[in-house]
Design a protein around this motif. Structure first.
Motif, PDB file in Angstrom:
ATOM      1  N   PHE A  40     -36.577  58.097   0.429  1.00  0.00           N
ATOM      2  CA  PHE A  40     -35.672  58.062  -0.733  1.00  0.00           C
ATOM      3  C   PHE A  40     -34.910  56.741  -0.791  1.00  0.00           C
ATOM      4  CE2 PHE A  40     -36.578  62.563  -0.424  1.00  0.00           C
ATOM      5  CZ  PHE A  40     -36.726  62.916  -1.760  1.00  0.00           C
ATOM      6  N   HIS A  41     -34.569  56.209   0.376  1.00  0.00           N
ATOM      7  CA  HIS A  41     -33.818  54.958   0.428  1.00  0.00           C
ATOM      8  C   HIS A  41     -34.631  53.817  -0.188  1.00  0.00           C
ATOM      9  CE1 HIS A  41     -31.951  51.402   2.323  1.00  0.00           C
ATOM     10  NE2 HIS A  41     -30.851  52.110   2.232  1.00  0.00           N
ATOM     11  N   ASP A  42     -35.944  53.882  -0.022  1.00  0.00           N
ATOM     12  CA  ASP A  42     -36.809  52.807  -0.514  1.00  0.00           C
ATOM     13  C   ASP A  42     -37.000  52.855  -2.030  1.00  0.00           C
ATOM     14  OD1 ASP A  42     -37.042  51.868   2.004  1.00  0.00           O
ATOM     15  OD2 ASP A  42     -39.115  52.522   2.336  1.00  0.00           O
ATOM     16  N   LEU A  43     -36.557  53.903  -2.694  1.00  0.00           N
ATOM     17  CA  LEU A  43     -36.712  53.983  -4.151  1.00  0.00           C
ATOM     18  C   LEU A  43     -35.523  53.286  -4.808  1.00  0.00           C
ATOM     19  CD1 LEU A  43     -37.797  57.744  -4.480  1.00  0.00           C
ATOM     20  CD2 LEU A  43     -39.268  55.712  -4.477  1.00  0.00           C
ATOM     21  N   PRO A  44     -35.773  52.225  -5.556  1.00  0.00           N
ATOM     22  CA  PRO A  44     -34.658  51.438  -6.108  1.00  0.00           C
ATOM     23  C   PRO A  44     -33.763  52.234  -7.053  1.00  0.00           C
ATOM     24  CG  PRO A  44     -36.810  50.439  -6.633  1.00  0.00           C
ATOM     25  CD  PRO A  44     -37.091  51.684  -5.872  1.00  0.00           C
ATOM     26  N   ALA A  47     -29.285  55.982  -6.267  1.00  0.00           N
ATOM     27  CA  ALA A  47     -27.960  55.370  -6.150  1.00  0.00           C
ATOM     28  C   ALA A  47     -27.289  55.710  -4.833  1.00  0.00           C
ATOM     29  CB  ALA A  47     -27.079  55.838  -7.317  1.00  0.00           C
ATOM     30  N   GLN A  48     -27.411  56.963  -4.385  1.00  0.00           N
ATOM     31  CA  GLN A  48     -26.745  57.379  -3.149  1.00  0.00           C
ATOM     32  C   GLN A  48     -27.481  58.559  -2.535  1.00  0.00           C
ATOM     33  OE1 GLN A  48     -22.840  59.170  -3.870  1.00  0.00           O
ATOM     34  NE2 GLN A  48     -23.433  59.556  -6.000  1.00  0.00           N
ATOM     35  N   ILE A  49     -27.349  58.662  -1.222  1.00  0.00           N
ATOM     36  CA  ILE A  49     -27.999  59.738  -0.472  1.00  0.00           C
ATOM     37  C   ILE A  49     -26.934  60.423   0.386  1.00  0.00           C
ATOM     38  CG2 ILE A  49     -29.749  60.287   1.265  1.00  0.00           C
ATOM     39  CD1 ILE A  49     -31.245  57.708   0.410  1.00  0.00           C
ATOM     40  N   LEU A  68     -31.043  51.578   9.002  1.00  0.00           N
ATOM     41  CA  LEU A  68     -31.235  52.449   7.829  1.00  0.00           C
ATOM     42  C   LEU A  68     -30.235  53.609   7.819  1.00  0.00           C
ATOM     43  CD1 LEU A  68     -32.956  53.351   5.365  1.00  0.00           C
ATOM     44  CD2 LEU A  68     -34.352  54.628   6.975  1.00  0.00           C
ATOM     45  N   TYR A  69     -29.969  54.152   9.022  1.00  0.00           N
ATOM     46  CA  TYR A  69     -29.014  55.266   9.123  1.00  0.00           C
ATOM     47  C   TYR A  69     -27.627  54.862   8.622  1.00  0.00           C
ATOM     48  CZ  TYR A  69     -31.756  58.605  11.929  1.00  0.00           C
ATOM     49  OH  TYR A  69     -32.660  59.535  12.364  1.00  0.00           O
ATOM     50  N   VAL A  74     -26.238  55.555   2.231  1.00  0.00           N
ATOM     51  CA  VAL A  74     -26.403  56.832   2.930  1.00  0.00           C
ATOM     52  C   VAL A  74     -25.078  57.288   3.534  1.00  0.00           C
ATOM     53  CG1 VAL A  74     -27.738  58.069   4.684  1.00  0.00           C
ATOM     54  CG2 VAL A  74     -28.749  56.087   3.538  1.00  0.00           C
ATOM     55  N   ASN A  75     -24.685  58.528   3.239  1.00  0.00           N
ATOM     56  CA  ASN A  75     -23.462  59.086   3.820  1.00  0.00           C
ATOM     57  C   ASN A  75     -23.731  60.471   4.392  1.00  0.00           C
ATOM     58  OD1 ASN A  75     -21.091  57.236   3.381  1.00  0.00           O
ATOM     59  ND2 ASN A  75     -22.015  57.250   1.341  1.00  0.00           N
ATOM     60  N   TYR A  76     -22.966  60.805   5.432  1.00  0.00           N
ATOM     61  CA  TYR A  76     -23.169  62.068   6.145  1.00  0.00           C
ATOM     62  C   TYR A  76     -21.961  62.972   5.944  1.00  0.00           C
ATOM     63  CZ  TYR A  76     -26.757  59.159   8.077  1.00  0.00           C
ATOM     64  OH  TYR A  76     -27.836  58.328   8.181  1.00  0.00           O
TER      65      TYR A  76
END
Ligand code: CTP
Ligand code: MG
Length: 229
Positions: A40-44, A47-49, A68-69, A74-76
């Motif tokens: 998902f991160h690689d899809l431009p 906006a946010q994960i 990447l983490y 990306v937020n947890y």
């Protein structure tokens, strides 16, 4: 219109039956969760994960040097007792959403999802409001009673095995969370919330290879599928 992604990874993997939670088991050197975040991160257009994880796994992510983490996309957040609570935790931490943005919810336990399937879900969600991938069922399915005696056979042509990513316009999820007690453990996916508030759920073609890692056998199958890619 933006795309926001929630990756529920707050489960305990009880059916997998290992000490290590299944989302942190590895496939060709990368954890299931890492693989899913990466896709998902690689899809431009993403906006946010948001990733709900068990509280005692925060240090693992924190201590992992893998950049990447720690991407700013990306937020947890802390996972909940049930999947539906974990997803809500992610949803409630999304920022800068507009009502017609697309929210994708994808299991950390489905590491073989393809960008083709993700794009199909996004396009169908824009068109229909809610879209989920599913495949037909090849086994005959029986309903049974508490003593494991057959009650009935369900008509197979009417059955679908549902996968993720599931896609929702933000406003539909918001509505459902306002109207329903989403903490109820009967909700095993977010499409069920839509069924209860009478928002039609469009089914699109799923992908047999997009299996959910539930038992050790699934991990063996996933390894074989990866070899063919
Ligand atoms: N999940 C979650 N929070 C929970 C339970 C599940 O975020 N309280 C996540 C899992 O981490 C997984 C996805 O929801 O990525 C699908 O759930 P499932 O395959 O059932 O995983 P587990 O609940 O971990 O496994 P089990 O049911 O065997 O315990
Ligand atoms: Mg579960």
């Amino acid at each position: 219109m933006k795309i926001h992604v929630i990756i529920p990874a707050g489960g305990s993997g009880s059916r997998f039956g290992q000490h290590e939670r299944k989302q942190f088991l590895t496939l060709e050197g990368r954890s299931l969760l890492y693989r899913v975040i990466q896709i998902f991160h690689d899809l431009p257009m993403v906006a946010q994960i948001l990733v709900p994880i068990p509280f005692d796994e925060f240090s693992r992510i924190h201590d992992d040097p893998e950049s990447l983490y720690h991407s700013e996309k990306v937020n947890y957040v802390m996972g909940g007792r049930s999947r539906s609570v974990s997803v809500y935790q992610g949803f409630s931490h999304l920022i800068c959403c507009e009502e017609n943005d697309v929210v994708l919810i994808h299991d950390a336990a489905r590491p073989l999802v393809t960008t083709d399937l993700i794009n199909n879900v996004i396009n169908a969600t824009k068109k229909y409001g809610v879209a989920i991938p599913a495949i037909s069922v090849s086994d005959t399915i029986k309903k049974v009673d508490d003593d494991d005696v057959v009650n009935a056979t369900v008509t197979r042509s009417q059955l679908r095995a549902v996968q993720t990513p599931q896609g929702f316009l933000h406003k539909h999820l918001l509505n459902a969370y306002e109207m329903l007690d989403f903490r109820n453990e009967k909700y095993t996916d977010e499409a069920m919330l839509m069924e209860e508030i009478n928002v039609p759920v469009k089914i699109i073609d799923g992908d047999k290879e997009n299996l959910k890692i539930t038992t050790p056998l699934d991990l063996v199958v996933a390894q074989e599928i990866l070899k063919t890619r």
